[in-house]
Motif scaffolding. Structure first.
Motif, mmCIF file in Angstrom:
data_model
loop_
_atom_site.group_PDB
_atom_site.id
_atom_site.type_symbol
_atom_site.label_atom_id
_atom_site.label_comp_id
_atom_site.label_asym_id
_atom_site.label_seq_id
_atom_site.Cartn_x
_atom_site.Cartn_y
_atom_site.Cartn_z
ATOM 1 N N GLY B 82 0.840 -1.191 0.000
ATOM 2 C CA GLY B 82 0.000 0.000 0.000
ATOM 3 C C GLY B 82 0.876 1.242 0.000
ATOM 4 N N SER B 84 1.066 5.741 0.901
ATOM 5 C CA SER B 84 0.453 6.946 1.480
ATOM 6 C C SER B 84 0.384 8.014 0.389
ATOM 7 N N ASN B 94 -2.857 10.182 3.265
ATOM 8 C CA ASN B 94 -3.851 9.123 3.448
ATOM 9 C C ASN B 94 -3.236 7.792 3.009
ATOM 10 N N HIS B 96 -3.363 4.273 1.520
ATOM 11 C CA HIS B 96 -4.187 3.396 0.676
ATOM 12 C C HIS B 96 -3.701 1.982 0.844
ATOM 13 N N LYS B 97 -4.536 1.149 1.421
ATOM 14 C CA LYS B 97 -4.112 -0.220 1.720
ATOM 15 C C LYS B 97 -3.801 -0.976 0.430
#
Lengths: 680, 313
Positions: B82, B84, B94, B96-97
């Motif tokens: 994931g 960021s 944020n 993001h997985k």
């Protein structure tokens, strides 16, 4: 495999019997088997056993070096093979008197010892050397080559060992005939091999015998007649003669005699060899009956590779103390030995007994055509008319002594065929082969049967009443048949010995001194007790101090009580479920020969057995038992009362049905359906 | 009774997979053992033998999140874990997985990506967590990696490092099926791929029960000792550069426990250990190059050890 009780003792006795060392064998057997009755054992550490193994190795090496320094022949190798159990016996004794019940692999293998050095904490790996030792004994005994008794003994031991380990699932009525069949086949095979070897040897002789050229050959001799250059002669001492003080030594030692001359070479026709009888007790080889008066002399001679022709005085009728495997003679007086020591020392008795040589035949009168006229013209010029045979021999001998010169320089002109003619007509000089050949042909022309003989002249007195025979003393002379017996006639001028001595090296004296020393040691051994001391006696004497030291060390060593249960496996009482009823089943199947492999789990085992003997083993029931057994053993919760009883009942029933089945099978040959009537 | 319930779950999943995978009962059994024991599985075989199908069949049979990563040489760690991303509105990063935040991860052709990317899986597989941007993130409760790789084609591949190999509980190959089975596979796929009809038969709850029950399967001290003997023997073997680790002993015990459960047994027996020993141990060992070139394989070494080490009975 563990050797059966008393098996090693029996093997050692067998070895002692076969190799003619029964006392040593018996002592070893008693030492090993006595360990059963002793209530204690020594606590040998791995280090002790290493030392024991080293001692054994040193003993063996010492034996090897000693034997080969004495006599480096093939017979020594066979003797050594027979003695192998002796140096390695201490190791076996260590196994039987130690607590470990075996020898550490680190004592036996160098690699294991290195590994142990790196990791001294690793658990000891103990190897049972009983069976390998027994096998070594049997191999050793086989070297004694007593064919029939060896095979019988070997058979008994093999059957004994195999009987103990046979898979019990086979009936005895099947096993015994099979082993007998194998024994019969083995016996036939070894006899067949022996016969085959005989055939091959014979065939080889038939095909290649004519082209085999050897230095000294009882069938033919290659002369230097017609060769060129000065004859090179070795001054090495090849024989020593020792007679009693004041007694004369034989002047000539004969190796062989030949009756047919062709183109410079002499051959022996119809010279078949036959073995001489041997008296084991007196260590005597017989040729013929003893004459009224006889003389005795000790001869020591070097035999290349322990085989070859012996050089013996004329009239030899027996030889004592010659350690030879075979001794064969032919009708021309040649004696050939095989598997004799490289330095053979023996007593020879000889005298003027009945002639042991073949009486003269037509071959002993034949003169080759190409030289016949020359010979007859020369013989005609001699005053032989009306003389006795004895007188004729003397006249011919004197003719050569007076009119011919001795020389070692050969001019070789005219080649081999013309060499004898040139000797008689032109040069009038040559070496002993010329004189002997010419004399033989002259005698034949004069009507006296004659042969050509080779051997050695005994002319050089040595130190301490011995006579030295060097390689250069090799000589040729003539045998003449006069007044019913063969006599030596030497017509070579006696200056020959002086002539041949001329090439002797300045250092010959030094060589002789060494040679003398070596010979003296050999002779001492021979005269020690008449027959010669065996090596083992010497070794045993030398071992006494060592043995005493070892005994003292062992006496002080810690001993522990013998483990009563050694050999019996205890059924793992400390493990969970160690008393499972499955174990008797496993034991029973093991005894039947259905043993489980080391990494094989019970289910795999059961399935494998099922595929071997379907029906008989009732694999389904067995697997159910195994399942319960597994629960009993590996489930920490164990079995409840009911299942525990069920396991016991099932196992009992299975065992009973199996033994019943075995009995049934013993009675009946095959009962295919027997598995069915045992279903619960 | 949770034990029989777990066993029931197992057989249900097995039956479901068998609808799709023909003639591969042994492989399914091993896969189930690996899944139930909480380990990860590496399937190694030539293309077309059904590695991916088997993995997908398992994923579809349980009602869990499933994601698949096709490994390629240009795959980056952030593609797995994931990334960021800066949110301009909120003026913050944020996260993001990545696909790793799932229950069942199919890592297809894992040896095609660079070692850097392969090692992104290391922490996830061993500890069920990943550290991204200095932040520790827990993975799902059930995290099961099933990776495939092709042993024959070596160009453009990066062999898995030993540390990565050690993370897999089991490695096995499927092998070819018998001609009869192959014919029936062809008939099955006439209408459409059977995978399409496959639906989940157990849920997350069931998987957790299964896994907790595996831990309840008893194993005696003697068999633990046997496992240690087997694994220990690999370290002393000739021609082996690196033997199996204690992690191998642990995995062997867990997989044996799972296998015992599949067999509806409340305890481990020696047969279970022997059955999976090669799959659990062999891929963790490193052979001496000389021994490898002389044709020796780690599989043969383990089989040899199994024959030699005395099995408790």
């Amino acid at each position: 495999m563990k050797t059966p009780r008393l098996f090693l003792g029996a093997t050692l006795l067998f070895w002692g019997w076969q190799t003619n060392m029964p006392i040593i064998g018996a002592v070893m057997a008693v030492v090993i088997e006595a360990s059963i009755f002793l209530p204690w054992r020594w606590t040998f550490t791995a280090k002790d056993l290493n030392k024991a193994a080293d001692i054994c190795a040193i003993l063996f090496m010492a034996l090897l070096i000693y034997r080969f320094s004495q006599d480096a022949s093939s017979q020594t190798l066979l003797d050594l093979l027979q003695q192998i159990p002796i140096p390695f016996f201490p190791l076996l004794a260590c196994q039987y008197y130690g607590v470990a019940g075996g020898i550490d692999s680190s004592a036996l293998f160098y690699s294991a010892r290195q590994k142990r050095k790196k990791d001294p904490e690793a658990p000891r790996k103990v190897v049972d050397i009983g069976l390998p030792f027994a096998l070594a004994c049997v191999l050793s005994a086989s070297a004694a080559n007593a064919r029939t008794t060896f095979f019988m003994g070997f058979l008994v031991l093999s059957v004994w060992a195999l009987w103990k380990t046979r898979p019990r699932r086979y009936r005895r009525s099947l096993w015994i005939p099979l082993i007998l069949l194998a024994a019969g086949a083995g016996y036939a095979a070894q006899n067949g091999l022996h016969t085959l070897q005989g055939y091959v040897e014979q065939a080889f002789l038939d095909w290649y015998g004519d082209s085999l050229e050897t230095k000294e050959d009882a069938y033919r001799t290659f002369t230097h007649l017609g060769d060129m250059g000065r004859l090179k002669l070795s001054h090495r001492i090849v024989m020593r003669i020792l007679s009693k003080p004041g007694e004369r030594v034989p002047a000539l030692l004969r190796s062989a005699s030949y009756n047919a001359y062709f183109s410079g070479n002499w051959t022996a026709r119809d010279a078949d060899f036959y073995p001489s009888p041997y008296d084991n007790a007196k260590d005597l080889w017989f040729f013929g009956d003893a004459p009224d008066s006889s003389r005795e002399t000790v001869i020591s001679m070097f035999l290349k590779d322990g085989e070859g022709l012996l050089s013996l005085p004329a009239g030899t009728y027996e030889i004592q103390g010659l350690k030879s495997r075979t001794l064969e003679r032919n009708h021309y007086g040649a004696v050939v030995v095989d598997f004799a020591p490289r330095l053979a020392v023996f007593k020879v008795r000889y005298g003027d007994g009945p002639d042991l040589l073949k009486p003269p035949g037509p071959e002993d009168m034949r003169i080759p055509l190409e030289i016949a006229s020359l010979i007859s013209s020369q013989v005609a010029s001699l005053p032989l008319e009306g003389e006795t045979d004895l007188e004729k021999v003397r006249i011919i001998q004197e003719y050569f002594l007076d009119h011919f010169k001795y020389t070692l320089d050969l001019d070789g002109k005219g080649g081999r065929d013309a060499a004898l003619a040139r000797f008689l007509l032109d040069s009038k000089k040559g070496h002993c082969e010329f004189f002997a050949a010419a004399t033989a042909l002259f005698l034949r022309n004069a009507g006296i049967p004659a042969r050509y003989a080779t051997g050695y002249a005994v002319i050089e007195p040595g130190p301490d009443g011995q006579w030295l025979v060097r390689a250069r003393h090799a000589h040729a002379w003539t045998l003449a048949y006069v007044e019913g017996r063969w006599r030596d006639v030497d017509s070579t001028p006696s200056i020959w010995a002086e002539e041949e001595k001329r090439g002797e090296s300045f250092f010959q004296g030094v060589f002789d001194a060494f040679s003398n020393l070596w010979w003296r040691i050999s002779l001492k051994r021979l005269q020690g007790d008449g027959t010669g001391r065996s090596l083992t006696d010497y070794l045993l004497w030398g071992l006494i101090p060592l043995a005493a030291f070892l005994v003292w060390r062992l006496y002080r060593k810690e001993r522990v009580e013998k483990d009563k249960k050694s050999g019996e496996e205890s059924p793992m009482p400390d493990l969970q479920g160690g008393d499972s009823e499955f174990y008797p089943i496993e034991e029973m199947l093991n005894a039947q020969g259905y043993s489980r492999r080391q990494g094989e789990n019970l289910n795999q085992w059961a399935l494998r057995l099922g595929s071997h003997a379907p029906g008989r083993l009732k694999v389904d029931v067995l697997r159910e038992i195994i399942h319960l057994h597994y629960r009993y053993r590996f489930d920490p919760a164990g079995l409840d009362e009911n299942d525990r009883r069920r396991l016991a009942a099932l196992a009992k029933e299975w065992l009973e049905s199996y033994t019943r089945g075995m009995d049934a099978r013993k009675e009946k040959d095959h009962d295919q359906n027997f598995g069915n009537d045992l279903q619960p | 009774m949770p034990h029989s319930q777990a066993r029931e779950i197992c057989s249900r999943v097995t039956a479901n997979i068998e609808n799709v995978m023909r003639g591969q009962a042994k492989s399914i059994r091993l896969l189930m053992a690996g899944f139930a024991s909480g380990g990860h599985v590496l399937l190694e075989d030539v293309p077309g033998t059904g590695k991916t199908t088997l993995a997908k069949a398992l994923a579809l049979s349980v009602d869990l999140d499933f994601s698949r990563i096709q490994f390629t040489p240009d795959l980056l760690p952030s593609d797995i874990l994931g990334v960021s991303v800066f949110d301009q509105k909120e003026n913050a990063f944020n996260f993001h997985k990545g696909p790793i935040f799932t229950n069942i991860l199919l890592a297809d052709e894992i040896n095609r990506s660079s070692p850097r990317t392969q090692s992104a899986l290391l922490e996830a597989m061993a500890e069920s967590q990943v550290s991204i941007d200095g932040q520790l993130r827990r993975l799902e409760n059930v995290f099961f990696v099933i990776a495939t790789q092709n042993p024959v084609e070596t160009s453009g591949t990066y062999p898995l490092p030993e540390a990565q190999m050690d993370r897999f509980s089991l490695q096995f190959s499927l092998g070819y099926v018998s001609p009869e089975v192959e014919v029936s596979i062809m008939s099955d796929q006439g209408a459409g791929h059977p995978l399409e009809q496959l639906g989940p038969c157990v849920g997350m709850e069931d998987v957790l029960t299964l896994r907790s029950q595996v831990k309840q399967v008893a194993i005696s001290e003697e068999l633990k000792r046997y496992i240690v003997d087997l694994v220990g023997a690999t370290r002393r073997e000739e021609g082996i550069l690196m033997g199996a680790s204690p992690r191998a002993s642990l995995a062997l015990m867990k997989v044996s426990q799972a296998l015992a459960l599949i067999d509806n047994q409340s305890f481990v027996s020696p047969d279970h250990i022997q059955e999976v020993a090669v799959s659990v141990i062999a891929h963790r060992m490193v052979m001496d190059p000389q021994a490898r070139f002389s044709g020796q394989t780690t599989k043969a070494v383990v089989e040899n050890i199994l024959k030699r080490v005395p099995v408790p009975a």
